[in-house]
Design a protein around this motif. Structure first.
Motif, mmCIF file in Angstrom:
data_model
loop_
_atom_site.group_PDB
_atom_site.id
_atom_site.type_symbol
_atom_site.label_atom_id
_atom_site.label_comp_id
_atom_site.label_asym_id
_atom_site.label_seq_id
_atom_site.Cartn_x
_atom_site.Cartn_y
_atom_site.Cartn_z
ATOM 1 N N ALA A 76 0.961 -1.167 0.139
ATOM 2 C CA ALA A 76 0.096 -0.124 -0.054
ATOM 3 C C ALA A 76 1.013 1.118 0.198
ATOM 4 N N GLU A 77 0.508 2.146 -0.915
ATOM 5 C CA GLU A 77 1.202 3.520 -0.783
ATOM 6 C C GLU A 77 0.634 4.599 -0.445
ATOM 7 N N LEU A 78 -0.938 4.405 -0.075
ATOM 8 C CA LEU A 78 -1.477 5.781 0.087
ATOM 9 C C LEU A 78 -2.509 5.115 1.563
ATOM 10 N N THR A 79 -2.560 6.067 2.451
ATOM 11 C CA THR A 79 -3.725 5.758 3.413
ATOM 12 C C THR A 79 -5.025 6.408 3.372
ATOM 13 N N ALA A 80 -5.950 6.077 3.926
ATOM 14 C CA ALA A 80 -7.295 6.919 3.720
ATOM 15 C C ALA A 80 -7.317 8.395 3.944
ATOM 16 N N VAL A 81 -6.285 8.896 4.911
ATOM 17 C CA VAL A 81 -6.351 10.277 5.241
ATOM 18 C C VAL A 81 -5.690 10.898 4.355
ATOM 19 N N GLU A 82 -4.780 10.237 3.378
ATOM 20 C CA GLU A 82 -3.987 10.937 2.378
ATOM 21 C C GLU A 82 -4.846 10.912 1.092
ATOM 22 N N TRP A 83 -5.739 10.349 0.999
ATOM 23 C CA TRP A 83 -6.634 10.129 -0.482
ATOM 24 C C TRP A 83 -7.133 11.530 -0.764
ATOM 25 N N PRO A 84 -7.852 12.303 -0.086
ATOM 26 C CA PRO A 84 -8.790 13.443 -0.333
ATOM 27 C C PRO A 84 -7.626 14.319 -1.174
ATOM 28 N N SER A 85 -6.457 14.657 -0.319
ATOM 29 C CA SER A 85 -5.316 15.480 -1.108
ATOM 30 C C SER A 85 -4.904 15.026 -2.321
ATOM 31 N N ALA A 86 -5.049 13.595 -2.754
ATOM 32 C CA ALA A 86 -4.306 13.110 -3.794
ATOM 33 C C ALA A 86 -5.526 13.029 -5.059
ATOM 34 N N THR A 87 -6.650 13.546 -4.897
ATOM 35 C CA THR A 87 -7.750 13.174 -5.812
ATOM 36 C C THR A 87 -7.684 14.300 -6.775
ATOM 37 N N ALA A 88 -7.257 15.466 -6.682
ATOM 38 C CA ALA A 88 -7.380 16.742 -7.681
ATOM 39 C C ALA A 88 -6.992 16.175 -8.874
ATOM 40 N N SER A 89 -6.003 15.670 -9.195
ATOM 41 C CA SER A 89 -5.292 15.693 -10.225
ATOM 42 C C SER A 89 -5.777 14.419 -11.466
ATOM 43 N N LEU A 90 -6.775 13.870 -10.576
ATOM 44 C CA LEU A 90 -7.345 12.624 -11.311
ATOM 45 C C LEU A 90 -8.865 12.873 -11.606
ATOM 46 N N ALA A 91 -9.433 13.911 -11.247
ATOM 47 C CA ALA A 91 -10.736 14.367 -11.447
ATOM 48 C C ALA A 91 -11.440 14.106 -12.739
ATOM 49 N N GLY A 92 -10.706 14.573 -14.005
ATOM 50 C CA GLY A 92 -11.175 14.421 -15.169
ATOM 51 C C GLY A 92 -10.947 13.080 -15.751
ATOM 52 N N GLN A 93 -9.835 12.283 -15.282
ATOM 53 C CA GLN A 93 -9.488 10.942 -15.777
ATOM 54 C C GLN A 93 -10.842 10.036 -15.194
ATOM 55 N N ILE A 94 -10.984 10.222 -13.645
ATOM 56 C CA ILE A 94 -12.068 9.523 -13.277
ATOM 57 C C ILE A 94 -13.582 9.651 -14.167
ATOM 58 N N SER A 95 -13.709 10.932 -14.221
ATOM 59 C CA SER A 95 -14.782 11.231 -14.976
ATOM 60 C C SER A 95 -15.217 10.445 -16.281
ATOM 61 N N GLU A 96 -13.984 10.637 -16.872
ATOM 62 C CA GLU A 96 -13.966 9.957 -18.266
ATOM 63 C C GLU A 96 -14.169 8.493 -18.303
ATOM 64 N N ALA A 97 -13.500 7.477 -17.285
ATOM 65 C CA ALA A 97 -13.650 6.491 -17.164
ATOM 66 C C ALA A 97 -15.160 5.950 -16.664
ATOM 67 N N ALA A 98 -15.668 6.684 -15.859
ATOM 68 C CA ALA A 98 -17.229 6.631 -15.538
ATOM 69 C C ALA A 98 -18.088 6.512 -16.992
ATOM 70 N N LEU A 144 -12.177 1.612 1.325
ATOM 71 C CA LEU A 144 -13.706 1.523 1.588
ATOM 72 C C LEU A 144 -13.981 2.682 2.415
ATOM 73 N N VAL A 145 -13.013 3.122 3.327
ATOM 74 C CA VAL A 145 -13.410 4.490 4.180
ATOM 75 C C VAL A 145 -13.443 5.595 2.883
ATOM 76 N N THR A 146 -13.011 5.639 1.956
ATOM 77 C CA THR A 146 -12.824 6.703 1.082
ATOM 78 C C THR A 146 -13.987 6.490 0.279
ATOM 79 N N ARG A 147 -14.701 5.521 0.193
ATOM 80 C CA ARG A 147 -15.962 5.151 -0.733
ATOM 81 C C ARG A 147 -17.058 5.683 0.246
ATOM 82 N N THR A 148 -16.978 5.840 1.449
ATOM 83 C CA THR A 148 -18.212 6.683 2.205
ATOM 84 C C THR A 148 -18.002 8.154 1.801
ATOM 85 N N VAL A 149 -16.846 8.691 1.629
ATOM 86 C CA VAL A 149 -16.641 10.057 1.219
ATOM 87 C C VAL A 149 -17.473 10.148 -0.186
#
Length: 263
Positions: A76-98, A144-149
């Motif tokens: 594991a490279e990332l913990t749950a508490v680090e996840w929110p700060s790491a999401t910004a750069s992937l917003a477009g990629q996530i939207s397109e994948a969805a 899974l904790v990040t999925r609650t967010v």
């Protein structure tokens, strides 16, 4: 040797699994009852309609199952508490994948498929399974904790955009609130400001004089939903203050420059 990771608050994995499943079920049941007029409304999130937002929520469960179908990562490279700060750069990629994953199928079909895939995947995988993710490898328990967010914030988005009244699971709301509060404390560590989000979280943040007893000199207090909206950019700091949804006292109790934490 991989770098040391920031420690996350401990969550009960069984409760988090139940919360994610329950919240997705709440949304799935409500989406079936949305009228064509409600589905066509703007979601308030970019150019998405309510229907596109609903499809994205289905993708949240579907992509969890997809991640568990891939070979596990080693570390594991990332913990749950680090996840929110790491999401910004992937917003477009996530939207397109969805969009690519879910485009074309009716919403009830998307939800049925996603719920079934997620249930099978969760049953087959332990909490310490490490997922190979775009954002960074994470244990299933942390992810899974990040999925609650994602689920709670987007449930709130749906309720406001569609005029619906989808319930929010209390355990999911608690985990979401605590994770975003801890992210603030991680982003601006210190002890000069106390942020209270009753009944779920209290954190200290921002460098400066630390109080040790009595009433802190700098206090911010708000309710969980307002906190989630502030932390994710749905509500502005000044707007929340003007509406008395946030109470801030002390010369350091201005979080406007620190929010949102993610969007």
């Amino acid at each position: 040797m991989p770098p040391a990771r920031k420690k996350s608050r401990r969550y009960d994995p069984a409760k988090i699994r139940a919360a994610v499943t329950a919240q997705f079920g709440h949304v799935a049941g409500a989406v079936r009852d949305l009228s064509p007029e409600q589905l066509a409304r703007p979601s308030g999130l970019g150019h998405w309609s309510v229907a596109e937002l609903a499809a994205h929520i289905a993708w949240i469960a579907d992509s969890l199952a997809g991640g568990l179908a891939r070979p596990p990562a080693a570390v594991a490279e990332l913990t749950a508490v680090e996840w929110p700060s790491a999401t910004a750069s992937l917003a477009g990629q996530i939207s397109e994948a969805a969009r690519e994953t879910l485009e074309g199928a009716p919403l009830p079909e998307l939800y049925d498929r996603a719920a079934a895939r997620m249930a099978r995947a969760l049953e087959a995988n332990p909490d310490d399974r490490v997922l190979d993710l775009w954002i960074g490898n994470m244990t299933l328990a942390d992810f899974l904790v990040t999925r609650t967010v994602e689920l709670v914030v987007h449930t709130d988005d749906l309720n406001r955009a569609a005029g619906s009244d989808i319930p929010i699971d209390r355990q999911a709301l608690a985990a979401c609130t605590r994770l975003l509060a801890d992210c603030l404390a991680l982003t601006v560590p210190g002890g000069s400001v106390e942020v209270r989000i009753p009944p779920f979280a209290v954190v200290q943040c921002i460098e400066g004089p630390r109080h040790t007893r009595g009433t802190p000199p700098n206090v911010v207090e708000t309710d969980p939903l307002t906190w989630l909206r502030l932390a994710t950019g749905r509500t502005g700091w000044a707007e929340a203050l003007d509406a008395a949804r946030v109470r801030a006292s002390g010369e350091r109790a201005d979080l406007s420059a620190l929010l949102p934490l993610m969007s």
